[in-house]
Design an enzyme around this catalytic site. Structure first.
Site, PDB file in Angstrom:
ATOM      1  CD1 TRP A 144      -2.909   1.547   0.765  1.00 41.24           C
ATOM      2  CD2 TRP A 144      -1.394   2.408   2.166  1.00 41.24           C
ATOM      3  NE1 TRP A 144      -3.349   2.804   1.140  1.00 41.24           N
ATOM      4  CE2 TRP A 144      -2.435   3.351   2.000  1.00 41.24           C
ATOM      5  CE3 TRP A 144      -0.333   2.735   3.013  1.00 41.24           C
ATOM      6  CZ2 TRP A 144      -2.443   4.588   2.640  1.00 41.24           C
ATOM      7  CZ3 TRP A 144      -0.328   3.967   3.656  1.00 41.24           C
ATOM      8  CH2 TRP A 144      -1.383   4.876   3.460  1.00 41.24           C
ATOM      9  CG  HIS A 145       3.479   2.339   3.216  1.00 42.68           C
ATOM     10  ND1 HIS A 145       2.804   1.371   3.907  1.00 42.68           N
ATOM     11  CD2 HIS A 145       3.568   3.408   4.058  1.00 42.68           C
ATOM     12  CE1 HIS A 145       2.496   1.825   5.112  1.00 42.68           C
ATOM     13  NE2 HIS A 145       2.936   3.053   5.224  1.00 42.68           N
ATOM     14  N   GLY A 146       3.698   1.774  -1.463  1.00 43.29           N
ATOM     15  CA  GLY A 146       4.322   2.096  -2.733  1.00 43.29           C
ATOM     16  C   GLY A 146       4.403   0.892  -3.651  1.00 43.29           C
TER      17      GLY A 146
END
Length: 517
Positions: free
Chosen positions: A322-324
């Site tokens: 989700w962060h990248g």
């Protein structure tokens, strides 16, 4: 348009507040919904005007699905709504990552697609998925369209959260609450905004100037020294904390100006005594979302230890992704998944053997000291620009490249200089990160700031009469440093504001890690 830009602080925000005061004075809460929605759409469109259409389409589609779910309680419709949101996120954020991975595995030659990532798309996706699930579970507030449109687009949380729930936030938008907004709300909001701006503009951006050079050299496969690697990692560890927590403080402070309390998102996570405790303190609203909408539906800890550990790993891998859109973020999430499994296994062992077991008590005390280094180690993969760059950083941190020490620092070793230099195979040379005493002093000051001083909500605890953050052995210290609306605090606030505006105006390079997440 970022919160730490002059266009936001000196133009956009005064216009929004002026319009809000007019709507509050001469209109009602519906006027406020419409005005804040228009302002939020302008804020969103300032990044990429064409994506206003995307925002409106997403709002309309999710609202229609929510209404149908409320009427029919259709699990299939809920699944469709979740899939549609994830599909949109996958296209804009992960399409090129998927193509790149496909090419690497199968040797194909799919070309990357030119896509500009929409502002805050991950946060918008998560809050809309949570809303659909809450509607299905009868946990949402009333489903008026103006209220929902503002809920999704509300500009204070749009860039970097917190990840909010419809009922906990939108239920505060009432005529009674609008008329009850006091000077207390405004002063508390301004205090948080200034605190967040100072964190972001002064501390985080300074830390970025020390972290970036070494990580950039590592990405170019340039050998960096032991102290440079650890110094850059420590700088990034503080950069990401002050960057993200600073933006959260600003978001919460901005919302208080409109009489709305957003949830706390950080609670001194680097003071955590375990990885479980860390995730209760770091990005609290994301941890809550992952727990309530992924970990618990997967079964949580209800189906045995192996299932629990598998669920923890799945959640953290997806949380990392989700962060990248990079396998490095997956590795970062996997590391934290492994940390959490070890932490839960140790707690399980303590329950079986007994909390008073002396050897386990010693191990428990020692493991507390390992939490911060373990979190630091994981940031290597979060920050590195490539897998080879991450390996270069790890190699340097292990001292395999070399250990350089400038002559001016060797004087600090006194009579042990020659012995230590020889024993540790150290060489005289220039450093990238700690190349000056100023850099070293910054690290010392910021470290003290993180571990010795109270956080934002603790500083405002007595002002807000919040006993949750004003109890325990820190009470005396927090009372001494507590924010109070006095002449002295007004002077300090004015000084902070001047420093922040002057720093922004000077054009100091500024990067926002969570921008477009």
């Amino acid at each position: 348009m970022l919160f730490n830009s002059l266009s936001f602080l000196l133009i956009f925000l005064p216009i929004v507040l002026s319009g809000f005061l007019v709507c509050r004075r001469y209109g009602n809460v519906r006027w406020v919904f419409i005005w804040l929605f228009i302002c939020s759409a302008v804020f969103y469109g300032a990044w990429e005007p064409t994506y206003i259409v995307l925002l409106l389409t997403s709002i309309l589609l999710n609202y229609y699905i929510a209404i149908q779910i409320a009427r029919n309680k259709s699990r299939a419709l809920l699944a469709f709504g979740i899939a549609a949101n994830i599909g949109s996120l996958a296209y804009f954020k992960y399409l090129n990552f998927i193509l790149q991975t496909w090419n690497a595995i199968l040797g194909s030659d799919f070309q990357p697609v030119s896509i500009t990532l929409p502002l805050g798309i991950s946060f918008i996706t998560f809050i809309q998925i949570a809303f659909l699930v809450d509607v299905y579970r009868d946990r949402a507030d009333d489903l008026g369209f103006p209220k929902y449109a503002l809920f999704v687009s509300y500009f204070p949380h749009l860039i970097a959260g917190p990840i909010i729930h419809h009922k906990e936030v939108m239920s505060q938008f009432t005529n009674a609450r609008l008329t009850a907004i006091s000077a207390h709300d405004v002063v508390g909001g301004i205090a948080l905004i200034l605190c967040g701006l100072f964190k972001k503009v002064v501390i985080a951006d300074t830390m970025a100037s020390y972290a970036t050079p070494s990580f950039h050299l590592a990405a170019q496969l340039q050998p960096i020294s032991f102290f440079d690697a650890w110094g850059a990692l420590l700088a990034f560890t503080f950069q990401i904390y002050f960057d993200f927590s600073g933006y959260s403080d600003i978001a919460i402070g901005l919302s208080r100006l409109f009489g709305v309390r957003l949830p706390i998102n950080f609670d001194s996570p680097y003071k955590a005594t375990s990885i479980i405790d860390f995730w209760r303190r770091w990005h609290i609203t994301l941890s809550r979302f992952l727990r309530d909408y992924l970990y618990v539906p997967l079964g949580g800890n209800r189906h045995g230890v192996l299932r629990q550990y598998s669920n923890l790993m799945i959640v953290m891998l997806l949380g990392g992704l989700w962060h990248g859109a990079s396998w490095l973020f997956v590795i970062w999430g996997g590391l934290h998944g492994m940390y959490l499994i070890i932490n839960h296994a140790f707690h399980s062992l303590k329950r079986r053997v007994g909390e008073n077991n002396a050897p386990l008590a010693i191990v428990s005390k020692f493991s507390t000291l390992l939490v911060f280094p373990a979190v630091m180690l994981s940031w290597v993969f979060f920050r590195s620009e490539s897998w080879t760059g991450a390996k270069m950083m790890l190699k340097a941190m292990a001292g395999l490249n070399s250990i350089l020490l400038p002559e001016r620092y060797q004087a600090l070793l006194g009579p042990f200089n020659d012995t230590l230099m020889s024993a540790l195979h150290m060489h005289t040379g220039d450093l990238v990160t700690f190349g000056s005493f100023r850099a070293a002093l910054w690290m010392v000051v910021v470290t003290a700031f993180v571990f010795l001083l109270p956080n934002s909500q603790q500083l405002l605890a007595y002002f807000d009469r919040n006993t949750e953050f004003a109890t325990g052995d820190r009470q005396i210290r927090d009372r001494l440093l507590a924010f109070r609306p006095t002449v002295v605090s007004a002077v300090v606030a004015a000084g902070v504001g001047i420093i922040v505006l002057a720093t922004i105006y000077s054009g100091v390079p500024s990067e926002f890690i969570y921008f477009q997440f």
